[in-house]
Design a protein around this motif. Structure first.
Motif, PDB file in Angstrom:
ATOM      1  N   ARG A 185       0.828  -1.208   0.000  1.00 51.50           N
ATOM      2  CA  ARG A 185       0.000   0.000   0.000  1.00 51.50           C
ATOM      3  C   ARG A 185       0.865   1.263   0.000  1.00 51.50           C
ATOM      4  NH1 ARG A 185      -2.671   2.588   4.168  1.00 51.50           N
ATOM      5  NH2 ARG A 185      -2.081   1.003   5.708  1.00 51.50           N
ATOM      6  N   PHE A 186       1.903   1.258   0.815  1.00 56.82           N
ATOM      7  CA  PHE A 186       2.766   2.434   0.871  1.00 56.82           C
ATOM      8  C   PHE A 186       3.586   2.591  -0.410  1.00 56.82           C
ATOM      9  CE2 PHE A 186       2.517   1.831   5.667  1.00 56.82           C
ATOM     10  CZ  PHE A 186       1.529   2.789   5.792  1.00 56.82           C
ATOM     11  N   LYS A 187       3.976   1.465  -1.022  1.00 58.03           N
ATOM     12  CA  LYS A 187       4.709   1.536  -2.286  1.00 58.03           C
ATOM     13  C   LYS A 187       3.850   2.145  -3.392  1.00 58.03           C
ATOM     14  CE  LYS A 187       7.970  -2.310  -1.660  1.00 58.03           C
ATOM     15  NZ  LYS A 187       8.338  -3.677  -2.112  1.00 58.03           N
ATOM     16  N   LYS A 188       2.530   1.940  -3.282  1.00 56.31           N
ATOM     17  CA  LYS A 188       1.619   2.427  -4.316  1.00 56.31           C
ATOM     18  C   LYS A 188       1.095   3.832  -4.040  1.00 56.31           C
ATOM     19  CE  LYS A 188       0.034  -2.045  -6.066  1.00 56.31           C
ATOM     20  NZ  LYS A 188      -1.146  -2.906  -6.330  1.00 56.31           N
ATOM     21  N   GLY A 189       1.615   4.485  -2.991  1.00 60.86           N
ATOM     22  CA  GLY A 189       1.264   5.897  -2.807  1.00 60.86           C
ATOM     23  C   GLY A 189       0.538   6.260  -1.543  1.00 60.86           C
ATOM     24  N   ALA A 190       0.185   5.292  -0.677  1.00 57.91           N
ATOM     25  CA  ALA A 190      -0.431   5.645   0.596  1.00 57.91           C
ATOM     26  C   ALA A 190       0.581   6.402   1.444  1.00 57.91           C
ATOM     27  CB  ALA A 190      -0.896   4.393   1.335  1.00 57.91           C
ATOM     28  N   ILE A 191       0.092   7.354   2.234  1.00 52.82           N
ATOM     29  CA  ILE A 191       0.979   8.168   3.062  1.00 52.82           C
ATOM     30  C   ILE A 191       1.048   7.572   4.461  1.00 52.82           C
ATOM     31  CG2 ILE A 191       1.434  10.471   3.968  1.00 52.82           C
ATOM     32  CD1 ILE A 191      -0.080  11.603   1.605  1.00 52.82           C
ATOM     33  N   ASN A 192       2.261   7.368   4.951  1.00 55.49           N
ATOM     34  CA  ASN A 192       2.495   6.622   6.188  1.00 55.49           C
ATOM     35  C   ASN A 192       2.605   7.540   7.400  1.00 55.49           C
ATOM     36  OD1 ASN A 192       3.022   4.590   7.989  1.00 55.49           O
ATOM     37  ND2 ASN A 192       5.138   4.260   7.341  1.00 55.49           N
ATOM     38  N   PHE A 193       1.517   8.264   7.724  1.00 55.80           N
ATOM     39  CA  PHE A 193       1.491   9.055   8.939  1.00 55.80           C
ATOM     40  C   PHE A 193       1.288   8.125  10.133  1.00 55.80           C
ATOM     41  CE2 PHE A 193       0.194  12.668   6.146  1.00 55.80           C
ATOM     42  CZ  PHE A 193       1.230  13.523   6.513  1.00 55.80           C
ATOM     43  N   SER A 194       2.125   8.284  11.150  1.00 54.08           N
ATOM     44  CA  SER A 194       1.944   7.489  12.365  1.00 54.08           C
ATOM     45  C   SER A 194       0.871   8.149  13.222  1.00 54.08           C
ATOM     46  CB  SER A 194       3.255   7.394  13.155  1.00 54.08           C
ATOM     47  OG  SER A 194       3.702   8.684  13.513  1.00 54.08           O
ATOM     48  N   SER A 195       0.206   7.348  14.061  1.00 53.67           N
ATOM     49  CA  SER A 195      -0.850   7.900  14.903  1.00 53.67           C
ATOM     50  C   SER A 195      -0.705   7.396  16.328  1.00 53.67           C
ATOM     51  CB  SER A 195      -2.230   7.494  14.362  1.00 53.67           C
ATOM     52  OG  SER A 195      -2.381   6.090  14.375  1.00 53.67           O
ATOM     53  N   GLN A 196      -1.085   8.255  17.249  1.00 58.70           N
ATOM     54  CA  GLN A 196      -1.090   7.899  18.655  1.00 58.70           C
ATOM     55  C   GLN A 196      -2.492   8.102  19.216  1.00 58.70           C
ATOM     56  OE1 GLN A 196       1.959  10.387  20.434  1.00 58.70           O
ATOM     57  NE2 GLN A 196       3.473   8.763  20.285  1.00 58.70           N
ATOM     58  N   GLU A 197      -2.879   7.234  20.118  1.00 63.51           N
ATOM     59  CA  GLU A 197      -4.182   7.337  20.758  1.00 63.51           C
ATOM     60  C   GLU A 197      -3.974   7.520  22.258  1.00 63.51           C
ATOM     61  OE1 GLU A 197      -8.097   4.561  21.726  1.00 63.51           O
ATOM     62  OE2 GLU A 197      -6.613   3.905  20.253  1.00 63.51           O
ATOM     63  N   VAL A 198      -4.658   8.513  22.799  1.00 60.99           N
ATOM     64  CA  VAL A 198      -4.570   8.769  24.230  1.00 60.99           C
ATOM     65  C   VAL A 198      -5.795   8.173  24.911  1.00 60.99           C
ATOM     66  CG1 VAL A 198      -4.529  10.548  26.018  1.00 60.99           C
ATOM     67  CG2 VAL A 198      -3.226  10.874  23.912  1.00 60.99           C
ATOM     68  N   ARG A 199      -5.559   7.357  25.918  1.00 56.51           N
ATOM     69  CA  ARG A 199      -6.657   6.746  26.667  1.00 56.51           C
ATOM     70  C   ARG A 199      -6.492   7.071  28.147  1.00 56.51           C
ATOM     71  NH1 ARG A 199      -7.952   1.665  28.824  1.00 56.51           N
ATOM     72  NH2 ARG A 199      -5.933   0.783  28.260  1.00 56.51           N
ATOM     73  N   PHE A 200      -7.597   7.410  28.787  1.00 58.04           N
ATOM     74  CA  PHE A 200      -7.576   7.776  30.199  1.00 58.04           C
ATOM     75  C   PHE A 200      -7.843   6.565  31.081  1.00 58.04           C
ATOM     76  CE2 PHE A 200      -8.631  11.610  27.893  1.00 58.04           C
ATOM     77  CZ  PHE A 200      -7.856  12.575  28.511  1.00 58.04           C
ATOM     78  N   LYS A 201      -7.057   6.432  32.123  1.00 57.40           N
ATOM     79  CA  LYS A 201      -7.352   5.460  33.175  1.00 57.40           C
ATOM     80  C   LYS A 201      -8.283   6.148  34.159  1.00 57.40           C
ATOM     81  CE  LYS A 201      -4.144   2.992  35.036  1.00 57.40           C
ATOM     82  NZ  LYS A 201      -2.870   2.602  35.724  1.00 57.40           N
TER      83      LYS A 201
END
Length: 679
Positions: A347-363
């Protein structure tokens, strides 16, 4: 926004449909697709329309002046953004009224005594508007008494209703949901592909209750496998035009807050009948692939199935297996993970952009107070599910895009993502170039490739955070539409949402249209583009509610840390200050320019994403690391105030632009003698 409708009423007035936005001062503007300028609505011409409502507006002849913003009159409210309000109840001998908490609701709500439902004078309540005609005050009924509820409960409910999401389901919707029996019907089973003996399992968050997707696996001939993506068949239960369907459409999405989920469907459906729970027969709509371990698809089948999940996995359990632990179906999970990672690389070779993501979860503790914050990153277990869902979504969209009805493409709710805005991209490219990263602007594909090259090279470097966050801001917003322009971020020519019908209404529409195409019984859905816009709008409101609730929890968490210092990163800048996000907790607060006056007078330089001192050239740039001190928190405003505890290293630099303005550095920390202008 709604599509422009332009017509004359016989009196020389032009009529449009659009979305109303009301300023704090009470002035309104109606945004209409296709109009160059928004329509101005003076306070006395708003009628009973409120901020966010979809309205019909008329522009009389005297409201049309060449070159000026048109002025109009709201003649009809087509759809309310918000129909429920919280506030204080005042009871009189013959009637009662609600004084709302929201400053966006300028009217008191009249409540007949027989609609108090047990509420008493002085109670903090939630009321729903049941009638509102002309210029009279709205008539409402009490739906909830909040007096004895916790501050958190009141806040979360308030956030939901502020964004137009009703807290309860109407009685007729609940009655309709309750009519469906448990189990499956033998006649219906015979109409479906029976997958109950195939290895089947779900992978979801540990606290999930609505399991809307399952994965099946079966070895075929050497080197090939049958991979199934099975999605809860919500459309079996929700008939078009039913009360359930109308309510699901109005909500359009489930809303996920830190301590609760407000579902699109009643729990009878979302958590019971449609949820793919282990050891229960369930109706599903499936995409089944013949695939090898490199992720190459040889063939696929789309259709209705019946399944029986044999195991419920959490993401954590699957991740442990991927990292070497023993567990159920270990060999299968490792093979599926290999397939998913190969799909991801392709997918990335074909042009998808590889933005990393973080998720914040509350205890949260038992009373929903935040006692900790967990920053979760996307791991291979999450990517395993993500890649197979993307494969199913893309395959369904590709299939339907090839079907025609009366020599035209079948109307279909695609999920699209436009190319980046040129102006935003230009600013970002100039900024990235300062760090040595160059972009090829020749084609959208070359831009995506440049993004990926930058994201790879920036890993672990000081500028990583700023370039990733600013890069994301250049991107357009993904929306639903019948106009298939492709999904730029994913690099897909055709894409839709097929895999989450329990929590997204567009997926329900996709299921209905897909079934029509498979059975060659196509009946185009009327006003589909309007429904797509509504779903996009509701998605945006849900995101706003989720952001507001997360912000509330951040403020609540930081209240216990007032006076403490933390490492932080500048996350945004404005003329009145900059936002900083703590590294450890991802809690964002504001450092005001008024707190920086001892250092210099600062002005916003948009192209640099920075506040720059007029006399010293001192800089506060997005991505700079610094130390902040928590000085205040305000739950009502959902606001955290920081002050600077330690200068960022970069801010000490004196820029050429400052020198060019004739400014001079301060000596010994003193203030410049010249007259200072505040920004």
């Amino acid at each position: 926004m709604t599509k422009k409708t332009k017509k004359k009423d016989g009196k020389g007035r032009l009529s449009y449909k659009g979305k109303l936005e009301v300023t704090r001062g009470g002035m309104g503007f109606v945004i209409v697709d296709g109009l160059e300028k928004d329509i101005l609505i003076k306070r006395d011409k708003l009628g009973n329309a409120l901020n966010g409502d979809e309205v019909r507006v008329e522009i009389p002849e005297h409201g049309r002046k060449f070159g000026a913003r048109p002025e109009g009159i709201i003649v009809e409210v087509l759809r309310r953004k918000q129909n429920e309000f919280a506030g204080r109840l005042e009871v009189k001998p013959h009637f009662a009224f609600l004084v709302t908490d929201s400053d966006k609701m300028p009217y008191d709500i009249y409540i007949p005594l027989h609609l108090l439902n047990g509420a008493k004078n002085g109670d903090h309540i939630m009321a729903r508007i049941v009638e509102w005609t002309g210029n009279k005050n709205p008539v409402g009924e009490v739906i909830s008494i909040l007096t004895n509820e916790s501050v958190n409960e009141v806040a979360m409910k308030g956030i939901l209703v502020e964004n137009g999401f009703p807290l309860t389901f109407p009685d007729d919707v609940m009655e309709e949901a309750a009519r469906y029996p448990e189990g499956v019907d033998k006649k219906e089973v015979k109409l479906r592909k029976d997958m109950r003996k195939t290895l089947m399992f779900t992978i979801d968050p540990v606290d999930a209750k609505d399991f809307d997707d399952a994965i099946s696996f079966k070895p075929l001939k050497a080197g090939e496998y049958e991979l199934g993506v099975h999605i809860a068949d919500v459309s079996y239960y929700i008939e078009p035009g039913s009360e359930l369907d109308k309510e699901a459409y109005n909500r359009a999405t489930s809303v996920y807050l830190p301590d609760r989920v407000l579902p699109m469907l009643p729990e009878r459906l979302s958590n019971e009948l449609c949820s793919l729970r282990p050891d229960e027969d369930k109706y599903t709509f499936s995409a089944i692939f013949t695939i090898n371990k490199t992720g190459k698809v040889k063939d696929y089948w789309l259709g209705k199935t019946i399944i029986r999940s044999q195991r419920r996995f959490t993401y954590e359990e699957v991740q442990e297996i991927i990292e070497g632990a023993e567990g159920d179906h270990k060999d299968v999970i490792l093979l599926l993970n290999e397939m998913a990672q190969n799909l991801r690389k392709t997918r990335f070779k074909k042009g998808a952009i590889n933005f990393s993501s973080q998720e914040v979860r509350f205890k949260l503790d038992e009373e929903a107070n935040p006692i900790g914050i967990i920053v979760k990153e996307s791991k291979e277990a999450h990517q395993l599910i993500e890649e197979f869902m993307l494969l199913a979504n893309r395959t369904v969209a590709e299939y339907v895009s090839g079907i025609t009805f009366k020599d035209k493409p079948v109307p279909f709710p695609y999920r699209v993502h436009d190319v980046p805005d040129e102006a935003k991209l230009g600013l970002f490219m100039a900024f990235a170039a300062r760090y040595g990263y160059k972009f090829d602007m020749n084609t959208p594909e070359s831009i995506a490739k440049s993004f990926n090259e930058m994201l790879l090279l920036v890993q672990g470097k000081p500028e990583q955070h700023v370039l990733e966050s600013l890069g994301i801001r250049t991107m357009a917003k993904a929306v639903y539409t019948t106009e298939n322009i492709g999904h730029y971020g994913l690099g897909f020519k055709d894409y839709c949402h097929f895999t989450s019908p329990i929590r997204r209404y567009p997926d329900v529409l996709v299921h209905r249209i897909l079934e029509q195409c498979l059975t060659d019984n196509i009946k185009p859905i009327k006003n589909l583009e309007q429904q797509c816009r509504h779903c996009s709008d509701q998605e945006r409101r849900a995101m706003e509610a989720e952001r507001a609730a997360n912000k509330y929890k951040q403020v609540e968490f930081m209240t216990a840390h007032v006076g403490e210092e933390f490492e932080a990163v500048i996350s945004g800048v404005a003329s009145f200050g900059f936002w900083a996000e703590t590294v450890e907790h991802k809690c964002e607060g504001m450092v005001s320019v008024t707190d920086l006056h001892d250092l210099d007078d600062f002005e916003l330089v948009e192209g640099d994403y920075a506040l720059v001192g007029r006399f010293t050239g001192m800089r506060f740039t997005v991505g700079d690391k610094l130390k902040i001190k928590v000085v205040a928190s305000n739950l009502e405003k959902r606001q955290i105030d920081y002050t600077l505890a330690e200068l960022p290293q970069r801010s000490a630099r004196t820029t050429k632009s400052a020198a060019a303005k004739g400014g001079r550095p301060k000596q010994g920390g003193g203030k410049p003698k010249s007259k200072r202008k505040k920004y």
